[in-house]
Design an enzyme around this catalytic site. Structure first.
Site, PDB file in Angstrom:
ATOM      1  N   HIS A 156      -1.371   0.527  -9.888  1.00  0.00           N
ATOM      2  CA  HIS A 156      -1.983  -0.431  -8.952  1.00  0.00           C
ATOM      3  C   HIS A 156      -2.583  -1.630  -9.714  1.00  0.00           C
ATOM      4  O   HIS A 156      -3.796  -1.855  -9.695  1.00  0.00           O
ATOM      5  CB  HIS A 156      -3.049   0.255  -8.095  1.00  0.00           C
TER       6      HIS A 156
ATOM      7  N   GLU B 247      -3.710   7.626  -4.511  1.00  0.00           N
ATOM      8  CA  GLU B 247      -4.047   7.116  -5.853  1.00  0.00           C
ATOM      9  C   GLU B 247      -5.332   7.765  -6.370  1.00  0.00           C
ATOM     10  O   GLU B 247      -6.256   7.976  -5.586  1.00  0.00           O
ATOM     11  CB  GLU B 247      -4.223   5.587  -5.785  1.00  0.00           C
TER      12      GLU B 247
ATOM     13  N   ARG C 125       0.856  -1.189   0.000  1.00  0.00           N
ATOM     14  CA  ARG C 125       0.000   0.000   0.000  1.00  0.00           C
ATOM     15  C   ARG C 125       0.885   1.229   0.000  1.00  0.00           C
ATOM     16  O   ARG C 125       1.937   1.251   0.674  1.00  0.00           O
ATOM     17  CB  ARG C 125      -0.905   0.024   1.243  1.00  0.00           C
TER      18      ARG C 125
HETATM   19  P1  NAP Z   1      -1.135 -11.203   5.030  1.00  0.00           P
HETATM   20  O1  NAP Z   1      -1.047 -12.644   4.694  1.00  0.00           O
HETATM   21  O2  NAP Z   1      -2.047 -10.768   6.118  1.00  0.00           O
HETATM   22  O3  NAP Z   1       0.361 -10.702   5.341  1.00  0.00           O
HETATM   23  C1  NAP Z   1       0.626  -9.443   5.858  1.00  0.00           C
HETATM   24  C2  NAP Z   1       2.005  -9.436   6.484  1.00  0.00           C
HETATM   25  O4  NAP Z   1       2.304  -8.123   6.942  1.00  0.00           O
HETATM   26  C3  NAP Z   1       2.154 -10.388   7.656  1.00  0.00           C
HETATM   27  O5  NAP Z   1       3.382 -11.046   7.544  1.00  0.00           O
HETATM   28  C4  NAP Z   1       2.161  -9.471   8.884  1.00  0.00           C
HETATM   29  O6  NAP Z   1       2.953 -10.082   9.893  1.00  0.00           O
HETATM   30  C5  NAP Z   1       2.806  -8.211   8.289  1.00  0.00           C
HETATM   31  N1  NAP Z   1       2.406  -7.005   9.010  1.00  0.00           N
HETATM   32  C6  NAP Z   1       1.147  -6.599   9.313  1.00  0.00           C
HETATM   33  N2  NAP Z   1       1.187  -5.459  10.021  1.00  0.00           N
HETATM   34  C7  NAP Z   1       2.496  -5.155  10.186  1.00  0.00           C
HETATM   35  C8  NAP Z   1       3.173  -4.092  10.870  1.00  0.00           C
HETATM   36  N3  NAP Z   1       2.517  -3.128  11.512  1.00  0.00           N
HETATM   37  N4  NAP Z   1       4.532  -4.096  10.837  1.00  0.00           N
HETATM   38  C9  NAP Z   1       5.208  -5.057  10.182  1.00  0.00           C
HETATM   39  N5  NAP Z   1       4.622  -6.079   9.518  1.00  0.00           N
HETATM   40  C10 NAP Z   1       3.277  -6.123   9.540  1.00  0.00           C
HETATM   41  O7  NAP Z   1      -1.563 -10.347   3.757  1.00  0.00           O
HETATM   42  P2  NAP Z   1      -1.332 -10.669   2.205  1.00  0.00           P
HETATM   43  O8  NAP Z   1      -2.442 -11.498   1.700  1.00  0.00           O
HETATM   44  O9  NAP Z   1       0.075 -11.136   2.009  1.00  0.00           O
HETATM   45  O10 NAP Z   1      -1.510  -9.180   1.595  1.00  0.00           O
HETATM   46  C11 NAP Z   1      -0.689  -8.144   2.068  1.00  0.00           C
HETATM   47  C12 NAP Z   1      -1.151  -6.805   1.537  1.00  0.00           C
HETATM   48  O11 NAP Z   1      -0.750  -6.641   0.182  1.00  0.00           O
HETATM   49  C13 NAP Z   1      -2.662  -6.559   1.475  1.00  0.00           C
HETATM   50  O12 NAP Z   1      -3.203  -6.230   2.735  1.00  0.00           O
HETATM   51  C14 NAP Z   1      -2.765  -5.416   0.485  1.00  0.00           C
HETATM   52  O13 NAP Z   1      -2.660  -4.172   1.163  1.00  0.00           O
HETATM   53  C15 NAP Z   1      -1.534  -5.624  -0.404  1.00  0.00           C
HETATM   54  N6  NAP Z   1      -1.928  -6.047  -1.777  1.00  0.00           N
HETATM   55  C16 NAP Z   1      -1.626  -5.254  -2.842  1.00  0.00           C
HETATM   56  C17 NAP Z   1      -1.990  -5.656  -4.116  1.00  0.00           C
HETATM   57  C18 NAP Z   1      -1.683  -4.832  -5.316  1.00  0.00           C
HETATM   58  O14 NAP Z   1      -2.444  -4.879  -6.270  1.00  0.00           O
HETATM   59  N7  NAP Z   1      -0.584  -4.090  -5.335  1.00  0.00           N
HETATM   60  C19 NAP Z   1      -2.674  -6.856  -4.297  1.00  0.00           C
HETATM   61  C20 NAP Z   1      -2.932  -7.643  -3.200  1.00  0.00           C
HETATM   62  C21 NAP Z   1      -2.548  -7.229  -1.935  1.00  0.00           C
HETATM   63  P3  NAP Z   1       2.747  -9.743  11.449  1.00  0.00           P
HETATM   64  O15 NAP Z   1       1.273  -9.861  11.715  1.00  0.00           O
HETATM   65  O16 NAP Z   1       3.592 -10.767  12.150  1.00  0.00           O
HETATM   66  O17 NAP Z   1       3.274  -8.373  11.640  1.00  0.00           O
HETATM   67  C1  8YV Z   2      -7.038  -4.695  -5.923  1.00  0.00           C
HETATM   68  C2  8YV Z   2      -5.446  -5.036  -3.973  1.00  0.00           C
HETATM   69  O1  8YV Z   2      -6.549  -3.983  -7.019  1.00  0.00           O
HETATM   70  O2  8YV Z   2      -6.214  -7.131  -3.197  1.00  0.00           O
HETATM   71  C3  8YV Z   2      -5.769  -6.005  -2.900  1.00  0.00           C
HETATM   72  O3  8YV Z   2      -5.541  -5.664  -1.738  1.00  0.00           O
HETATM   73  O4  8YV Z   2      -4.861  -4.026  -3.751  1.00  0.00           O
HETATM   74  C4  8YV Z   2      -5.804  -5.338  -5.370  1.00  0.00           C
HETATM   75  O5  8YV Z   2      -5.848  -6.692  -5.625  1.00  0.00           O
HETATM   76  C5  8YV Z   2      -7.783  -3.726  -5.052  1.00  0.00           C
HETATM   77  O6  8YV Z   2      -8.498  -4.392  -4.051  1.00  0.00           O
HETATM   78  C6  8YV Z   2      -8.769  -2.907  -5.854  1.00  0.00           C
HETATM   79  O7  8YV Z   2      -9.731  -3.770  -6.455  1.00  0.00           O
END
Ligand code: NAP
Ligand code: 8YV
Length: 325
Positions: A283, A265, A236
């Site tokens: 994104h 964004e 994010r």
């Molecule tokens: P997840 O399985 O919940 O993993 C999140 C990780 O972040 C965990 O290892 C957690 O470990 C760590 N974390 C949480 N809060 C933290 C803090 N304050 N300090 C340090 N580490 C912290 O989530 P995921 O499924 O991998 O997804 C992660 C994130 O990626 C989503 O929430 C979303 O914002 C982003 N994302 C972006 C896209 C995109 O299109 N660019 C797509 C999908 C997801 P601990 O709890 O041990 O701290």
């Molecule tokens: C999407 C994301 O683009 O899954 C997330 O957290 O950031 C992306 O996969 C977002 O949710 C907007 O649809």
């Protein structure tokens, strides 16, 4: 015989035609951004809405929540749900679901794509050929290998672990930082993010957004990464202090950046636009036809299950107790 009224769903933000068709089988859909007078609609009909479909960007803002007293479920098209107050929803008895796991590989591929493209200067060399400079100036300058790099992952969750696994193909040495050490992973844990940034050449951010992670990547972390360092953010935008990042790139205190997400964004700081050592994406971490279909199906399956038997497939952690109630 009287027929039961169809439940009413408020659609906020984007949805594919397949999602719309699947939701229309169960619900009467009101599309917020297509309504001529959204405020008037919410004031008059908000009480009839029992379901919301939204995404991680739009979420459900408090002013909209306040107009939905009979809301029972929010189905989020994304794994990140930082624009939905899930704790408040749980205490109101509103179920929140999201789309974990089905996008892990795609988002990890986006991180790897940025990693490779920055190392090997993909965009610079493409521009070199198109500008005729190969013919006029000779071979392009050498780049840095993507092999044997020291990579720090901020947030070794579902997606972070997939990124680490894929980086194995490039013989990377992986370290990670999160709040807690993971019990079963073969990577070095750093309790201190700045210390990890000092020891790696690439930092990949893949934590959730929200207040707890805001500006975790501070000026001190960026400086620890240093002038030869690379920052990749597919988590994010709020996780990185964007003003500090821009200044570090302008002053040469950071080497490269690959950014899929931004603090405001779709607004991207204008100084980044001119930088050759920066790659900017709108994104699109999960934005392929295949992955968006899997995410969309999970959004609509959660809604369908909920109105059919009261269960859901993928509740957010804050609502897991509601799912078992
Ligand atoms: P997840 O399985 O919940 O993993 C999140 C990780 O972040 C965990 O290892 C957690 O470990 C760590 N974390 C949480 N809060 C933290 C803090 N304050 N300090 C340090 N580490 C912290 O989530 P995921 O499924 O991998 O997804 C992660 C994130 O990626 C989503 O929430 C979303 O914002 C982003 N994302 C972006 C896209 C995109 O299109 N660019 C797509 C999908 C997801 P601990 O709890 O041990 O701290
Ligand atoms: C999407 C994301 O683009 O899954 C997330 O957290 O950031 C992306 O996969 C977002 O949710 C907007 O649809």
């Amino acid at each position: 015989m009287a027929t039961a009224a169809r439940p009413e769903l408020l659609l906020i933000g984007p949805a594919t035609q397949r999602m719309r068709d699947r939701m229309a089988a169960d619900f009467t859909i009101h599309e917020l951004f297509a309504l001529e007078d959204a405020d008037g609609f919410l004031a008059e009909h908000g009480a009839s809405i029992t379901a919301v479909a939204t995404d991680g960007h739009y979420g459900v803002k408090p002013d909209i929540m306040a107009h939905l007293p009979n809301l029972r479920i929010i189905s989020c098209y994304g794994v990140g749900y930082d624009n939905i107050d899930a704790s408040a929803c749980a205490s109101r008895g509103v179920m929140v679901t999201h789309t974990p796991d089905v996008l892990n590989a795609e988002v990890a591929n986006t991180a790897l794509m940025l990693f490779l493209a920055l190392s090997r200067r993909l965009l610079r060399d493409d521009a070199y050929v198109r500008a005729g400079r190969w013919a006029s100036d000779g071979p392009a300058p050498l780049t840095r290998s993507a092999e044997n790099r020291r990579v720090g992952i901020l947030g070794l969750g579902r997606i972070g672990q997939e990124i680490a696994r894929k980086l194995g193909a490039f013989n990377a040495t992986i370290a990670y930082h999160s709040r807690r050490k993971k019990p079963d992973v073969p990577y070095r844990y750093y309790a201190d993010l700045t210390e990890m940034a000092r020891d790696v050449d690439t930092l990949i951010c893949i934590t959730p957004g929200g207040a707890a992670t805001r500006h975790l990547v501070s000026r001190a972390v960026i400086d620890a990464l240093g002038p030869d360092g690379t920052l990749i953010n597919v988590g994010r935008g709020t996780v990185v202090d964007e003003a500090a990042l821009v200044t570090a790139l302008e002053e040469g205190r950071l080497g490269n950046a690959g950014l899929d997400v931004f603090e405001d964004e779709p607004n991207v700081p204008s100084p980044l636009m001119a930088m050759e050592n920066v790659i900017l994406l709108p994104h699109v971490g999960s934005a392929t036809v295949e992955t968006r279909q899997a995410m969309g199906d999970l959004v609509t399956d959660n809604l369908h299950r909920f109105i059919t038997d009261g269960t859901v497939i993928s509740p957010v952690p804050e609502c897991r107790d509601l799912a078992q109630a």
